[in-house]
Scaffold this motif. Structure first.
Motif, PDB file in Angstrom:
ATOM      1  N   VAL A 255      50.535  81.824  32.388  1.00 35.09           N
ATOM      2  CA  VAL A 255      49.399  82.745  32.521  1.00 35.09           C
ATOM      3  C   VAL A 255      49.835  84.191  32.742  1.00 35.09           C
ATOM      4  N   THR A 256      51.127  84.477  32.651  1.00 34.05           N
ATOM      5  CA  THR A 256      51.587  85.856  32.902  1.00 34.05           C
ATOM      6  C   THR A 256      50.990  86.834  31.892  1.00 34.05           C
ATOM      7  N   GLY A 257      51.042  86.455  30.598  1.00 37.67           N
ATOM      8  CA  GLY A 257      50.501  87.345  29.558  1.00 37.67           C
ATOM      9  C   GLY A 257      49.016  87.571  29.711  1.00 37.67           C
ATOM     10  N   TYR A 258      48.294  86.536  30.068  1.00 39.08           N
ATOM     11  CA  TYR A 258      46.854  86.693  30.251  1.00 39.08           C
ATOM     12  C   TYR A 258      46.550  87.638  31.404  1.00 39.08           C
ATOM     13  N   ARG A 259      47.300  87.571  32.473  1.00 38.25           N
ATOM     14  CA  ARG A 259      47.057  88.445  33.619  1.00 38.25           C
ATOM     15  C   ARG A 259      47.356  89.900  33.268  1.00 38.25           C
ATOM     16  N   PHE A 260      48.386  90.128  32.462  1.00 36.41           N
ATOM     17  CA  PHE A 260      48.683  91.497  32.023  1.00 36.41           C
ATOM     18  C   PHE A 260      47.542  92.064  31.188  1.00 36.41           C
ATOM     19  N   SER A 261      47.011  91.230  30.290  1.00 41.18           N
ATOM     20  CA  SER A 261      45.922  91.719  29.436  1.00 41.18           C
ATOM     21  C   SER A 261      44.664  92.029  30.269  1.00 41.18           C
TER      22      SER A 261
END
Length: 207
Positions: free
Chosen positions: A194-200
């Motif tokens: 979920v790292t990429g989703y949190r950045f977005s």
């Protein structure tokens, strides 16, 4: 149809186990297994009666199996080393006369095995009953008393067998962990997912 360059099937499944016009066939059958088993049992019984009250088997050392795969297993070896006999205060010549197996080829690779087998020899010496060389002679140093010799009986089975590992698992002996390795790995895996989703989501909030 036969394919490829293989041998043509030409097997003979009709072997005759009896006399024929071509003579007896050389087929060996094991029809004497029961009689051989009985013969071995009677031979052991005759030998035990001949050497009574001496035990039929010899004292064997505790050794570890070779190679790293089986080195955790402890079994009975061929014979005690000269160093182990010396640690127990015995000579190889005397040990072979009192039911102790001696192996002059084996050597001790660790102090642990030396200590273990010396303790095994000392335990055997404490239980050993040595008869006088001549029954009517005086009791010499190292011989047992007349009462002990009279009460001696022949031991049947393995001398000082190794204690098998206990299969019971005591939960009280297992230390409790404050942090579970399984939970830590699962959380870390989820975090990377979920790292990429949190950045977005963070970028959208800033805009």
């Amino acid at each position: 149809m036969v394919k490829h360059n293989n041998v043509l099937p030409n097997i003979h499944c009709h072997k005759k186990y009896c006399q024929s016009s071509r003579g007896p066939l050389k087929v060996r059958v094991n029809l004497d297994q029961a009689s051989k088993k009985k013969t071995r049992r009677l031979t052991r019984a005759a030998k035990a009666a001949a050497i009574a009250p001496r035990p039929l088997q010899l004292l064997r050392p505790a050794v570890r199996c070779p190679t790293q795969r089986y080195s955790s297993k402890v079994r009975l070896g061929k014979g005690f080393t000269l160093e182990e006999l010396k640690g127990a205060g015995l000579t190889a010549r005397y040990a072979s006369t009192v039911g102790i197996a001696v192996d002059h080829r084996r050597t001790n690779k660790s102090a642990e095995s030396l200590t273990l087998n010396v303790a095994r020899l000392m335990e055997y010496k404490g239980k050993l009953i040595v008869f006088p060389k001549k029954r009517l002679s005086k009791v010499k140093n190292g011989d047992s008393t007349a009462a002990e010799c009279k009460a001696a009986t022949q031991f049947d089975g393995t001398i000082l067998p190794l204690a098998g590992p206990s299969g019971e698992i005591v939960m009280a002996d297992i230390p409790k962990q404050e942090m579970s390795a399984y939970t830590t790995m699962r959380v870390a895996k989820k975090e990377t997912t979920v790292t990429g989703y949190r950045f977005s989501v963070a970028n959208r909030v800033e805009k």
